[in-house]
Write a protein that holds these residues in place. Structure first.
Motif, short mmCIF file in Angstrom:
data_model
loop_
_atom_site.label_atom_id
_atom_site.label_comp_id
_atom_site.label_asym_id
_atom_site.label_seq_id
_atom_site.Cartn_x
_atom_site.Cartn_y
_atom_site.Cartn_z
N VAL A 54 0.67 -0.89 0.49
CA VAL A 54 0.31 0.30 0.24
C VAL A 54 0.97 1.02 -0.67
O VAL A 54 2.36 1.18 0.20
CB VAL A 54 -1.08 -0.20 1.57
CG1 VAL A 54 -1.78 -0.88 1.59
CG2 VAL A 54 -0.17 0.06 2.19
N HIS A 55 0.66 2.11 0.05
CA HIS A 55 0.77 3.64 0.46
C HIS A 55 1.01 3.96 1.77
O HIS A 55 0.03 4.38 1.91
CB HIS A 55 0.35 4.90 -1.26
CG HIS A 55 0.73 4.83 -2.04
ND1 HIS A 55 1.99 5.41 -2.65
CD2 HIS A 55 0.68 5.00 -4.07
CE1 HIS A 55 2.25 5.71 -3.73
NE2 HIS A 55 1.67 4.95 -4.26
N ALA A 56 2.29 4.43 2.36
CA ALA A 56 1.76 4.46 3.55
C ALA A 56 1.23 6.57 3.34
O ALA A 56 0.74 7.16 4.77
CB ALA A 56 3.21 4.99 4.22
N GLN A 57 1.23 6.99 2.44
CA GLN A 57 0.71 8.36 2.11
C GLN A 57 -1.08 8.08 2.75
O GLN A 57 -1.54 9.80 2.34
CB GLN A 57 1.08 8.93 1.57
CG GLN A 57 2.93 9.39 1.72
CD GLN A 57 3.62 9.66 -0.15
OE1 GLN A 57 3.29 11.11 -0.72
NE2 GLN A 57 4.40 9.48 -0.51
N GLY A 58 -1.18 7.32 2.24
CA GLY A 58 -2.73 6.54 2.51
C GLY A 58 -3.42 7.13 4.44
O GLY A 58 -4.03 6.88 4.59
N GLY A 59 -2.72 7.16 4.83
CA GLY A 59 -2.11 7.15 6.29
C GLY A 59 -2.07 5.98 7.24
O GLY A 59 -2.45 5.28 6.75
N MET A 60 -2.46 6.01 8.44
CA MET A 60 -2.41 5.58 9.71
C MET A 60 -3.98 4.44 9.49
O MET A 60 -3.41 3.46 9.64
CB MET A 60 -1.78 5.75 10.61
CG MET A 60 -1.99 4.85 12.23
SD MET A 60 -0.34 4.61 12.43
CE MET A 60 -0.05 3.99 13.91
N ARG A 61 -4.56 5.21 9.71
CA ARG A 61 -5.95 4.25 9.57
C ARG A 61 -6.11 3.49 8.41
O ARG A 61 -6.93 2.46 8.51
CB ARG A 61 -7.21 5.24 10.00
CG ARG A 61 -7.32 5.74 11.22
CD ARG A 61 -9.17 6.53 11.08
NE ARG A 61 -8.78 7.17 9.93
CZ ARG A 61 -9.89 7.57 9.02
NH1 ARG A 61 -10.46 7.08 8.85
NH2 ARG A 61 -10.12 8.50 8.94
N MET A 62 -5.93 3.84 7.65
CA MET A 62 -5.60 3.37 6.16
C MET A 62 -5.03 1.99 5.99
O MET A 62 -4.98 0.66 6.12
CB MET A 62 -5.57 3.74 4.73
CG MET A 62 -4.96 3.18 3.69
SD MET A 62 -4.39 3.55 2.01
CE MET A 62 -3.05 2.98 2.52
N MET A 63 -3.58 1.69 6.90
CA MET A 63 -2.54 0.97 6.88
C MET A 63 -3.47 -0.47 7.86
O MET A 63 -3.30 -1.06 7.84
CB MET A 63 -1.29 1.33 7.03
CG MET A 63 -0.42 2.13 5.68
SD MET A 63 0.89 2.57 6.43
CE MET A 63 1.90 3.45 7.21
N GLU A 64 -3.93 0.16 8.73
CA GLU A 64 -4.41 -0.42 10.40
C GLU A 64 -5.32 -1.20 9.85
O GLU A 64 -5.36 -2.36 9.96
CB GLU A 64 -4.67 0.35 11.30
CG GLU A 64 -3.86 0.92 11.90
CD GLU A 64 -3.37 2.10 13.40
OE1 GLU A 64 -3.27 2.27 14.50
OE2 GLU A 64 -5.44 2.31 12.88
N SER A 65 -6.15 -0.80 8.85
CA SER A 65 -8.01 -1.72 8.04
C SER A 65 -6.94 -2.76 7.74
O SER A 65 -7.63 -3.34 7.31
CB SER A 65 -8.23 -0.59 7.23
OG SER A 65 -8.72 0.63 8.18
N ALA A 66 -5.67 -2.33 6.10
CA ALA A 66 -5.23 -3.63 5.76
C ALA A 66 -4.24 -4.27 6.24
O ALA A 66 -5.65 -5.89 6.33
CB ALA A 66 -4.16 -2.92 5.19
N LYS A 67 -4.05 -3.99 7.78
CA LYS A 67 -3.61 -4.99 7.90
C LYS A 67 -4.49 -5.66 8.94
O LYS A 67 -4.80 -7.00 9.06
CB LYS A 67 -2.92 -4.67 9.00
CG LYS A 67 -2.19 -5.40 10.07
CD LYS A 67 -0.85 -6.19 9.28
CE LYS A 67 0.26 -7.47 10.05
NZ LYS A 67 0.61 -8.03 9.40
N GLU A 68 -5.76 -5.48 8.95
CA GLU A 68 -6.77 -5.70 9.80
C GLU A 68 -7.76 -6.37 9.57
O GLU A 68 -7.86 -7.44 9.85
CB GLU A 68 -7.96 -4.49 10.64
CG GLU A 68 -8.63 -5.27 11.86
CD GLU A 68 -9.94 -3.96 12.23
OE1 GLU A 68 -9.67 -2.74 12.31
OE2 GLU A 68 -10.60 -4.20 12.56
N ALA A 69 -7.50 -6.48 7.98
CA ALA A 69 -8.01 -7.33 7.16
C ALA A 69 -7.61 -8.52 6.66
O ALA A 69 -8.39 -9.80 6.74
CB ALA A 69 -8.63 -6.57 5.72
#
Ligand code: C5P
Length: 234
Positions: A89-104
């Protein structure tokens, strides 16, 4: 070398699927992992990726997802369903985006590695400045790497030139996936800041993304065997 143990990720950048298949037929999963990016995925779709996974290759699906958290989480779930070993993913999508991806991925009991791109290496200070960002690309890359780590992701894509600095902050469990690798004596092509496989591993790279030195070689297996043996004891 154990099966799927290679640190080399071969970038399959082909407009012709048969050329890609001709190369893959010569390779085995113990020699290398494979990377499928936007060009091949857009032309040939998920079936090509599934085929590579079915042939037992570790596949890095390099689609650099960047969207709202829910959409990226669903895209990561879909990538996991293909059986890939790594996605990004792009880190510039932000913390919530990355956390949601990891959680999924966690909820799907996925073993796939989820990594992030920090700053595209094509962007310099003036490109960032137009976007209203005053930091240098390397400063921004450092802070986005920290954000990626804090979000619980498994690593980042970075230049091998940045690896020493990244490794001083993050231990070996955080993967540093580095393109811009050129075996000694091979053409640099359009890459500007290159490093040899040995130097990149010594600098702290976990995996080396290598395209043309292998895909354009008359003896791709020979090149892979040489690099694998050069870095095997490091
Ligand atoms: O042929 P070559 O070894 O230069 O291919 C490098 C691969 O790594 C390509 O797929 C390219 O898109 C990718 N890449 C890169 N630099 C980045 C990120 C990805 O070269 N910063």
């Amino acid at each position: 070398m154990q099966k799927n143990d290679s640190k080399i990720i071969v970038a399959l950048d082909y407009a012709d699927i048969n050329e890609a298949k001709d190369l893959v037929e010569k390779l085995t999963p113990d020699l290398c992992k494979l990377k499928v990016g936007k060009e091949m995925f857009t032309r040939f779709g998920p079936d090509f990726v599934k085929e590579l996974c079915k042939a037992n290759f570790d596949v890095f699906l390099d689609l650099k997802f960047h969207d709202i958290p829910n959409t990226v989480a669903k895209a990561c779930e879909a990538a996991n369903d293909l059986g890939v070993w790594m996605m990004n993913v792009h880190a510039q999508g932000g913390m919530r985006m990355m956390e949601s991806a990891k959680e999924a991925l966690t909820n799907a009991n996925s073993q796939a590695q989820l990594i992030a791109v920090t700053v595209l290496t094509s962007m310099d200070k003036s490109d960032l400045s137009v976007l209203g960002i005053s930091q240098d690309p390397s400063e921004l890359a450092q802070s986005l790497a920290q954000l990626t780590y804090d979000a619980g992701l498994d690593g980042i894509v970075c230049s091998a030139k940045e690896a020493v600095q990244m490794r001083s902050k993050f231990d070996d469990s955080f993967s540093l996936v580095t393109p811009g690798i050129r075996p000694a004596g091979s053409a640099s092509d359009d890459q500007r800041r290159i490093m040899t496989p040995v130097d990149a591993i010594k600098a702290g790279s976990s995996y080396l993304v290598i395209g043309r030195p292998i895909t354009k070689s008359d003896d791709p297996v020979g090149v892979l065997m040489t690099i694998n043996s050069e870095i095997s004891d490091l």
